[in-house]
Design a protein around this motif. Sequence first.
Motif, mmCIF file in Angstrom:
data_model
loop_
_atom_site.group_PDB
_atom_site.id
_atom_site.type_symbol
_atom_site.label_atom_id
_atom_site.label_comp_id
_atom_site.label_asym_id
_atom_site.label_seq_id
_atom_site.Cartn_x
_atom_site.Cartn_y
_atom_site.Cartn_z
ATOM 1 N N ALA A 146 -44.083 -113.693 -18.595
ATOM 2 C CA ALA A 146 -44.803 -114.625 -17.737
ATOM 3 C C ALA A 146 -45.754 -113.895 -16.799
ATOM 4 O O ALA A 146 -46.885 -114.350 -16.563
ATOM 5 C CB ALA A 146 -43.809 -115.456 -16.924
ATOM 6 N N THR A 147 -45.330 -112.747 -16.273
ATOM 7 C CA THR A 147 -46.176 -111.972 -15.366
ATOM 8 C C THR A 147 -47.419 -111.467 -16.069
ATOM 9 O O THR A 147 -48.543 -111.563 -15.549
ATOM 10 C CB THR A 147 -45.388 -110.792 -14.772
ATOM 11 N N GLY A 148 -47.245 -110.929 -17.278
ATOM 12 C CA GLY A 148 -48.399 -110.449 -18.031
ATOM 13 C C GLY A 148 -49.344 -111.576 -18.404
ATOM 14 O O GLY A 148 -50.567 -111.459 -18.239
ATOM 15 N N ALA A 186 -46.879 -104.370 -13.511
ATOM 16 C CA ALA A 186 -45.659 -104.990 -12.990
ATOM 17 C C ALA A 186 -44.795 -105.545 -14.121
ATOM 18 O O ALA A 186 -43.563 -105.414 -14.104
ATOM 19 C CB ALA A 186 -46.020 -106.095 -12.005
ATOM 20 N N ALA A 187 -45.431 -106.158 -15.118
ATOM 21 C CA ALA A 187 -44.676 -106.680 -16.263
ATOM 22 C C ALA A 187 -43.962 -105.562 -17.006
ATOM 23 O O ALA A 187 -42.798 -105.709 -17.412
ATOM 24 C CB ALA A 187 -45.622 -107.429 -17.203
ATOM 25 N N GLY A 188 -44.643 -104.431 -17.179
ATOM 26 C CA GLY A 188 -44.019 -103.292 -17.845
ATOM 27 C C GLY A 188 -42.829 -102.758 -17.062
ATOM 28 O O GLY A 188 -41.801 -102.379 -17.652
ATOM 29 N N GLY A 205 -40.934 -105.228 -10.388
ATOM 30 C CA GLY A 205 -41.841 -105.904 -11.313
ATOM 31 C C GLY A 205 -42.085 -107.360 -10.981
ATOM 32 O O GLY A 205 -43.205 -107.864 -11.155
ATOM 33 N N SER A 206 -41.077 -108.047 -10.465
ATOM 34 C CA SER A 206 -41.204 -109.493 -10.244
ATOM 35 C C SER A 206 -41.966 -109.842 -8.974
ATOM 36 O O SER A 206 -42.333 -111.009 -8.764
ATOM 37 C CB SER A 206 -39.817 -110.143 -10.190
#
Length: 405
Positions: A288-290, A369-371, A226-227
Amino acid sequence: MKRTLQSSQTAASPLFSVMALALIAATYGLARLGYGLFLPSFSATFGLTPTVGGLLASGASASYCVSALVGFRYAPTRPRLMAILAGATATLGSAGIATTQDTLVFTTAVLIAGMGAGFATPALVELVHRNIAPTQQSKVQSVVNSGTGFGVVVAGVLALVVGTSWRLAWGLIAVVALGALIGVLRTDRSRAVPATDPELTQPAQTGAELRALWHPIVAAFVFGVGSSAIWVHGRTLLEDQGMAVTLSAGAWIALGIGGAVAVLTAPWLARHALRTTWPATVAAVAAATGLFSLVPQNLPLSFAAAALFGLAYTAASSVLIIWATHSATHSAAGTSILFTSLVLGQAVGATLTGSLIEELGFTAAFVTAAGICLLGVLKPAPRPSPTGQGRVAAQTLETTARMAQ
């Protein structure tokens, strides 16, 4: 005490921590993670599509895993050699990126540069144990690990200063990596520790380490998947959505500042249980990614999301080091295993996100990716018992009791 023969005569000066932080900055923040920062320039020069750029990032992650496995085997007994390999590969790879005109040579140089970080983490975890008082080790490990953020800041500043002259930037990265290596070797005082110390000579047992670390291994892999979106494709997303090159470099600097500020979380990480620190840091990375993908044209929010990502990611990787220290027989070997799993996840995530970008667009890819990040905290981290240091103390007490009988 993990190092029973450690004394004031062998303890390193505070400059050792600074040099160790600098080597992490050079190998992680510059030589490894700098790839994503300069990916738009690389793509323009060598004709890389998002999928190809992601595949190359995955290749660099794979080379990292190779070096991390070498670190797993040898860092507990030969940390200085592993530190030399860290600085040498980061230096040579960065110099190759700076000078090559050939796509194949460029690819090879990226893979070599990515190896430095794999050698660096287990080497420095072990050197910190040998140089720093036991009561300060968790804090110092987090401080040294925050070097990633400082390196990212330097990379962002280089991107702003040199502009399109990215070759000059990578030449300077090679110089920084070499200087940091020399600094670590000169300030390390662990050579004064006798080689008869069983903690320095006992090799890591792969099977035992894997059994002790099965839960964090899975958690680190999922977190890595995800990161990877922001690390590899973050700046490309900003520029694709119309952000100027200088501003996108500024966002990367904000990310690095967030990572550097993570040094302030060291006391909190050392003081709280893994059940608290791991879910909190990973959830912040996911948020933060979302947010990063939803507000790329909003300058304050995109910068804030980048800074939050840098802070949370660096703190989460520090949690992995603490988790390894608490759960593994050898802290350096355990850390190497967890970071290998993390980077394997990033290798998968870089390619997966690149493919999703081409099929669904940036927003859908980053939200996915956030999920995935959040999947890594569905099961809370267990409370380690006994801790790595506690296990050594228990073994020492058992040996003393047998000798008294």
